[in-house]
Design an enzyme around this catalytic site. Sequence first.
Site, PDB file in Angstrom:
ATOM      1  N   ARG A  71       0.822  -1.154   0.028  1.00 11.47           N
ATOM      2  CA  ARG A  71      -0.027   0.085   0.141  1.00 11.47           C
ATOM      3  C   ARG A  71       1.106   1.305   0.007  1.00 11.47           C
ATOM      4  O   ARG A  71       0.510   2.004  -0.832  1.00 11.47           O
ATOM      5  CB  ARG A  71      -1.195   0.020   1.174  1.00 11.47           C
ATOM      6  CG  ARG A  71      -1.675   1.135   1.100  1.00 11.47           C
ATOM      7  CD  ARG A  71      -3.000   0.909   2.308  1.00 11.47           C
ATOM      8  NE  ARG A  71      -2.551   1.005   3.607  1.00 11.47           N
ATOM      9  CZ  ARG A  71      -3.478   0.803   4.807  1.00 11.47           C
ATOM     10  NH1 ARG A  71      -4.535   0.297   4.442  1.00 11.47           N
ATOM     11  NH2 ARG A  71      -2.955   0.904   5.720  1.00 11.47           N
ATOM     12  N   LYS A  73      -2.520   7.134   1.067  1.00 13.37           N
ATOM     13  CA  LYS A  73      -2.330   7.417   2.348  1.00 13.37           C
ATOM     14  C   LYS A  73      -1.128   8.522   2.627  1.00 13.37           C
ATOM     15  O   LYS A  73      -0.004   8.237   2.805  1.00 13.37           O
ATOM     16  CB  LYS A  73      -1.712   6.077   3.137  1.00 13.37           C
ATOM     17  CG  LYS A  73      -2.535   6.038   4.530  1.00 13.37           C
ATOM     18  CD  LYS A  73      -2.234   4.550   5.182  1.00 13.37           C
ATOM     19  CE  LYS A  73      -2.208   4.765   6.572  1.00 13.37           C
ATOM     20  NZ  LYS A  73      -2.959   5.482   7.348  1.00 13.37           N
ATOM     21  N   GLU A 130     -16.100   6.565   6.466  1.00  9.45           N
ATOM     22  CA  GLU A 130     -15.292   6.118   7.542  1.00  9.45           C
ATOM     23  C   GLU A 130     -14.988   7.006   8.674  1.00  9.45           C
ATOM     24  O   GLU A 130     -15.399   8.182   8.623  1.00  9.45           O
ATOM     25  CB  GLU A 130     -13.850   5.749   6.907  1.00  9.45           C
ATOM     26  CG  GLU A 130     -12.916   7.105   6.433  1.00  9.45           C
ATOM     27  CD  GLU A 130     -11.811   6.710   5.818  1.00  9.45           C
ATOM     28  OE1 GLU A 130     -11.178   5.787   5.737  1.00  9.45           O
ATOM     29  OE2 GLU A 130     -11.129   7.674   5.101  1.00  9.45           O
TER      30      GLU A 130
END
Length: 290
Positions: free
Chosen positions: A50, A149, A182
């Site tokens: 990721r 991210k 979220e």
Amino acid sequence: MQIYMDGEFVPKEEAKISVFDHGLLYGDGVFEGIRCYAGKVFRLTEHLDRLYESAKTIMLQISLSHQEMQKAVLNTLRANKLKDAYIRLVITRGEGDLGLDPGKCKKSRVIIIADKIALYPRELYERGLEIITVPTRSIPAESLNPQVKSLNYLSNILAKIEAINEGAAEALMLNTEGYATECSGDNIFIFKRGRLLTPPTYLGALEGITRNIIMDLAKELGLEVGEGIFTRHELYNAEECFLTGTAAEIIPVVKADKRIIGSGKPGEVTRKLREAFTKLTAREGTPITS
Ligand code: PMP
């Protein structure tokens, strides 16, 4: 505490970066949060995948290969003699000038911090926590894909501030259409009539590694589980709700916007999934000694 900085270990007090680093000036960079349980790093490959995918999307060249990064993570744990830890991997764009152009930054920086983390007090895992919906919306994927991210967490921080201002531990964010996405640093699940749901990532949620594990574990437990769009109404009327994240692990939610969820106590499904998750973290992982 020894911090890994571009191939060297330096004491925490000496771990410093340039004020011209674009990670500082613009939040230009990517990061990961990884856990180590009893000397085994949990899902290290997934986290590194990721990280490299986030970096690729923002055209950030990481100086280490996947393999070298894995070694650096394990070495950082060893250097700090930690067996149960939270690892924060930070890649900044590096030192540039005061303009935005990342092309002026000659070399990205790799920082690895290994420390302890306790996101919420222990008793909240037993009692469950209270969340509220906040005014700050999730950033639309067409502006900044939530799968990146990045070091830019201001909308999540604003959400957290809004929750804390209202006396709640965590913030539920909605997308611009009002669907749940979220929480500020965790994914959300609701359970009702045998079905476990979590918002699809395209609405504006990170594809959490813990989220995906929970979906697999739920299947193993014979539950019907999948991505599903829901609003606050479905949340208020759920039988159970919980949040997932590397740092938070699995934490039950018992109140949302002052509505009691289910019985007001952590539910059976949440408990079973937490148990299964704990067993998995004890079983799997990349040994520090490898
Ligand atoms: N959403 C956000 C915004 C996060 O920062 C995190 C934690 N990294 C998560 C969800 C949970 O992801 P994971 O399970 O991979 O830690």
